[in-house]
Structures are given as C-alpha cells and as structure tokens.
Design a protein around this motif. Structure first.
Motif, short mmCIF file in Angstrom:
data_model
loop_
_atom_site.label_atom_id
_atom_site.label_comp_id
_atom_site.label_asym_id
_atom_site.label_seq_id
_atom_site.Cartn_x
_atom_site.Cartn_y
_atom_site.Cartn_z
N HIS A 451 0.83 -1.21 0.00
CA HIS A 451 0.00 0.00 0.00
C HIS A 451 0.86 1.26 0.00
N SER A 454 2.87 1.89 -3.28
CA SER A 454 2.05 2.47 -4.35
C SER A 454 1.92 3.97 -4.18
N TYR A 455 1.77 4.42 -2.92
CA TYR A 455 1.65 5.85 -2.70
C TYR A 455 2.96 6.57 -3.00
N ASP A 457 5.19 5.73 -5.12
CA ASP A 457 5.33 5.80 -6.57
C ASP A 457 4.52 6.99 -7.10
N PHE A 458 3.31 7.16 -6.55
CA PHE A 458 2.46 8.29 -6.94
C PHE A 458 3.11 9.62 -6.58
N LEU A 459 3.77 9.67 -5.41
CA LEU A 459 4.36 10.92 -4.91
C LEU A 459 5.62 11.31 -5.67
N GLY A 460 6.38 10.33 -6.12
CA GLY A 460 7.62 10.62 -6.83
C GLY A 460 8.63 11.29 -5.92
N SER A 546 -6.20 17.20 1.04
CA SER A 546 -4.79 17.10 1.44
C SER A 546 -4.64 17.65 2.85
N SER A 556 -1.45 14.43 -0.55
CA SER A 556 -2.77 14.41 -1.17
C SER A 556 -3.41 13.04 -0.98
N THR A 558 -5.52 10.03 -2.39
CA THR A 558 -5.62 9.46 -3.72
C THR A 558 -6.11 8.02 -3.61
N GLN A 559 -6.23 7.34 -4.72
CA GLN A 559 -6.72 5.97 -4.72
C GLN A 559 -5.80 5.06 -3.89
N ASP A 562 -3.27 6.47 1.65
CA ASP A 562 -2.53 7.73 1.57
C ASP A 562 -2.32 8.26 2.98
#
Length: 588
Positions: A451, A454-455, A457-460, A546, A556, A558-559, A562
């Motif tokens: 979990h 994945s977040y 990766d989204f955040l970069g 957020s 933020s 997100t799906q 988070d």
C-alpha cells in the motif's frame, strides 16, 4: 610527598577489584542526551532538590520478538492462529526481564537506600517505579534537572537534557523517565478546533454536520441492534483533568439519540484520577457522547488518569505531577484481567518530543494489549503534516534546523491503529487538519508494504528529504472529523478534529465485535494486519483533499492508502460480510 601518595592511591585503586569490591561510583555511560532544548520550551530554573520525581525504569524484554511474532500470527486473517489471543499470564511471561537484570537493578537501587518495599513493579517485572527527591535522582543518574517553561500556556515540567547509568547496568536498563522526555499530550482545549455554539436537532444537514444519525447513515450501521450483554466493550482513555459529564451525556442523548436516554458509562479511576462532575471537559464529553452514541447499548468505560504538567516547582510544591500519562494508564490497563476489547484515545504529541527509547517501550506495551485481543486506536493529530502541537515548528531538533514534516506519537507506533479525519459527504474528502505522514522512529511494518509503495510511486520525488520514506505510515484509516455536535456544561457546541474521528471508528469496531461474539467468534484484536488485507475492501476509499503544513500543500489523498486518510472510512455492513470469510485456515 602528597603527590606521591596520591599516585600510589590511584595505582592501588586501578588494580582489578576483587569480587567483593564496590564498583566505582563515577563509572557512568550516557543513556540519552538531547542536542538542544525541544522547540517551545525555555529553561527556567534549577529544580529544587526536594522536588519529588517518580522514576520509571524499563528493564529489557529479551523475548519481545517472540511476542511480536505471535501477535502477527493471531492478527493475520490468513494464519491458522488467527483470533487465538494470549492470556495476561502468557504476555507477562513473554515480556519478563532476565533474572540477572532484575537482581542488578534491585541491588543498584538498594545501594541508594531504596529497598524493595518502596519499589512498585509491573506484573511482569519489566517496569520498576520509585519516587525520589530530585537530588537523589541527580545522584543516581549523574544528571541535572531543571524546570522548563512552555510560554504558550505556562506549562512547567522538570526534566534533564541528558542522563546516565552505571556502566555495568548498560545492558540491563532500556530507559528511565522522566528525564529527557519533553512531550505534552494535549486535549480538546488545544488540538480540537472549537467552532462555537451548536445546532438545533431539527433540520440538520448531514453534508455539513456530524450527528449520531448522520454517522449511522454514512457508515452503514443504521438499523443494527447490538446486544447489551454480548460482552463487547469500549474503553475511552482520558487524561489531563478531562472529566466526562453524566448530565451532559443525558442531554446529548435527548437531542441526538433519544432511545439511549438512560444510557451511561462506567467510570474507572487510574492513579487517583477524579470524576469531577463540576468541571467537565470538552474532549471527554466528545469521546463519551460519540463512542457511546454509536455503540449503544454496549458497555462503555471512561478511564480518568490523574496527572498534569506541574505548576512552577518550588519548595511549596514537592510532589511531581506526572505529564507522562500514557505509561501510567498502560501499566494500569495491562494489569486488568479483562480489559475492554476496543480502546480509543484522542490525545497525541509530536513524535520528536518523545525520546526514542521511551517511545519504543510504550509502543511495545500497545503490542502487549494487541496480543491479548485489544484493538487500540489513536487520533492522528490536527496539524496536517506539521504535527499536533502549537506553535508548530517544521525544523529538525537535532541542531541542524532542517525543514521536515512532523509525525505524531503514539499514532506512529505500528501496533496501534491511527485514525485520520474526513469531512463532507458525497463524496467524503480529507480534512485539511488531518495529521499524517511517516515515522522517524519506527520502520514501516510489513503489513503496509504494498500500500505504501504504491503511494510513494504516486508521490515521486515531491518532498524528498522532508519525510522518512522507510518509516511507518499514518494514518491507517479515517472517519468524519468536522462539525460534531457536542453538549458541554449544558451548552451545545460544534467542534472538529481527528479527536472526533477516533471514537467514531472505535465505536464501529465495538459493533463488529458485538457481531463476532454473538456468532461465537473471537474479537478483532490488533486491527492493522486485517485492515491492510481483507478489511480494506470494507472501507470507503477517500480520493480528494490534502493535509497542508510546513509551508506546503502536504500529502494528497488518492486511490488506495494515503498519509491523510489511510485506507479510508468504514462501511460496517461490508466489513461484517468480509469477516464471514476471515476465520483463517492457511498457515502463512
């Protein structure tokens, strides 16, 4: 001649001592030291030598890893030991110190005139508590205590910026407090957003207001009838002279849950905690009114733990008023034969104000509760990524003044369930005050891996260097936290904060336990391994909002998971349906 005699004396003293020779009193090793006085505190004056300090000495728990392993087995819905919670006696045996540690610490205390009859030991023997004058504590710990003042509300605490232990005890003592802990958990007066006079029960809009009926509809508990005698019980922890009012609860029920008009709560005193009905607290009333209102008619217990930051210490105030209530309460609840199966706490602190060794030991005590089948929930805090205290500071306290987000504790402990806040409906979105982020003390637990990855990766690379990517992420879940209608001292108020979210989610867990007990199943216990696997499908994913702070927009929602709303908010009926398939018969 004198110098020769001194040299001879030194040479004789340096010879290896016999078994009966006393250890050198000056042979100390530093146990903990602060790089600087924590943010907001000002050194005021030396602590009076007769001021009393209640020292809590934590002895190592050599078998804790075994306890942790068993905790994860009985909390994993895919393991054949799922739900097979341990007894108090089994947990005590797993956290007991070595006999050598016990003997050495006892001997050390006795060498300072502290006999066995003045020591208070936990049932497992892993904690020893003794009250001594500051002068004695300074002698024992080779340190200096001072009074420190916090200018925002004139709190005073007595602390040391470093302390030491004799070298031969280095491996036999984990932590001694109060020494370097500058934490000050706060209640509604400071961390919940008070929004003034509340509303009339008629014409409430659930899009903007939280009431019992609004929450029942939103989280799908409407129509469920719990059984009062099922055995499901909710515990509500209260601190810092926060008292829950019976008359305010009755008025609340008259307004918002008329069928519960005769409902009440059990009062439990911890360490001399009072039940002062003349000065109710907003936090206590919020927790009792919504914990009880959602879970009625299940049994609710309010734990009033004594202790508060002391007034300025002087010769006229010799008694130490504890500002470390978590440990006081945990010692009490772990000694209970049958603690509540769900416990909610709406108090938190900035993680960095709590020494890491102390935080670890307190966190381990939450693991002990989890192993016994207790779900422990904490609010995540109300300062977004800036933590929970005022005034906020996003500078590191290691002397480098680096800009960083501030995680909260005990929310960051991997053995508790951290609850963030949402607001609005259709859809729910993250409340901007909802604290969340990543621990600097605790590594990410395995149950979070997929979990959180994945977040990230989204955040970069956003916010690189401002948070610990390998740390335990918070919160785990969330619930409504804005515009809660509360009765306090006979008046209606509207209030907001993650402190409202925690008892809301906890009450729903009590309803789930009611269902399980009535069907001959074990209660949920430590929630997180279940939530991050099977239980996630019974939560409403929050996709918007957020938690700004530290001059940023924060994280933020997100799906998926988070660090604002966690896995999402509860859908009671979906969670109940999922549990029919979670008895666990595979050995993972």
């Amino acid at each position: 001649m004198v110098s020769c005699l001194l040299a001879l004396a030194f040479a004789l003293y340096s010879v290896a001592p016999s078994a009966a020779a006393p250890r050198p009193r000056h042979s100390f090793v530093v146990k903990d030291s602060l790089a600087e006085i924590p943010h907001g505190w000002i050194q005021h004056s030396p602590a009076p030598e007769h001021y009393s300090i209640k020292l809590r000495i934590g002895l190592p728990q050599p078998n804790f890893r075994s306890l942790e392993a068993q905790l994860y087995e009985i909390s994993n819905p895919n393991h054949h030991n799922y739900g097979k919670h341990l007894s108090k006696e089994q947990v005590d045996a797993l956290v007991a110190p070595h006999k050598e540690s016990t003997q050495l610490v006892d001997d050390w205390l006795e060498s300072h005139g502290l006999s066995q009859d003045v020591l208070d030991k936990s049932s497992s023997g892993d904690w020893v508590t003794v009250t001594v004058p500051v002068s004695k504590a300074e002698e024992m710990l080779d340190c200096e205590y001072h009074a420190y003042k916090h200018p925002t509300d004139d709190d005073f605490i007595v602390r040391a910026q470093s302390y030491s232990v004799p070298d031969y005890l280095q491996g036999h003592i984990d932590v001694i407090q109060p020494t370097t802990m500058f934490g000050r958990p706060k209640a509604m007066r400071s961390t919940i957003i008070n929004q003034g006079l509340g509303l009339d029960p008629l014409g409430v809009d659930c899009h903007t207001t939280a009431t019992i009926s609004c929450l029942q509809k939103l989280y799908n508990t409407e129509g469920y009838q719990p059984l009062k005698d099922s055995g499901s019980r909710l515990g509500i922890a209260g601190y810092l002279k926060e008292y829950a009012s019976y008359s305010d609860l009755k008025q609340f029920y008259e307004n918002w849950r008329p069928d519960a008009i005769n409902g009440t709560f059990d009062f439990v005193s911890v360490n001399g905690g009072l039940n002062d009905q003349s000065t109710p607290g907003g936090e206590a009333n919020l927790d009792v009114q919504y914990g009880g209102g959602i879970s009625f008619p299940l049994l609710n217990s309010y734990y009033s733990t004594a202790g508060s930051p002391p007034v300025i210490p002087d010769s006229a105030t010799p008694s130490n008023q504890s500002s470390e209530p978590y440990l006081e309460w945990l010692t009490f609840i772990l000694n209970e034969a049958n603690p509540p199966q769900v416990i909610t706490t709406s108090y938190d602190d900035n993680e960095r104000t709590v020494p890491k060794d102390y935080a670890i030991r307190v966190c381990n005590m939450f693991a002990q509760l989890g192993a016994r089948g207790v779900s422990v929930l904490f609010s995540s805090g109300d300062g977004g990524v800036a933590g929970s205290q005022t005034p906020p500071s996003c500078e590191s306290n290691d002397g480098k003044k680096a800009k960083q987000f501030i995680p909260t504790f005990p929310s960051s402990c991997p053995f508790v369930t951290s609850v963030g806040a949402t607001y609005r409906i259709e859809p729910e979105i993250a409340a901007p005050f909802s604290s969340g982020g990543f621990s600097n003390y605790f590594s990410r637990p395995e149950y979070q891996n997929g979990h959180v990855d994945s977040y990230l990766d989204f955040l970069g690379d956003t916010y690189d260097g401002m948070y610990n990517k390998s740390g335990r992420g918070t919160p785990d879940v969330s619930a409504q936290g804005q515009n809660f209608q509360v009765i306090d001292s006979g008046k209606k108020y509207s209030t907001s904060g993650a402190s409202a979210s925690a008892p809301t989610f906890a009450a729903i867990v009590s309803l789930i336990n009611d269902h399980l007990l009535r069907n001959g199943q074990a209660v949920l216990g430590f929630l997180n391994p279940w939530l991050y696997s099977i239980g996630a499908d019974g939560l409403n994913d929050i996709l918007g909002g957020s938690n700004p702070g530290c001059g940023t927009m924060g994280f933020s929602a997100t799906q998926g998971w988070d660090p604002v709303t966690g896995l999402g908010t509860p859908d009671f009926k979906k969670l109940i349906d999922l549990l029919s398939d979670s008895e666990g018969d595979d050995d993972q």
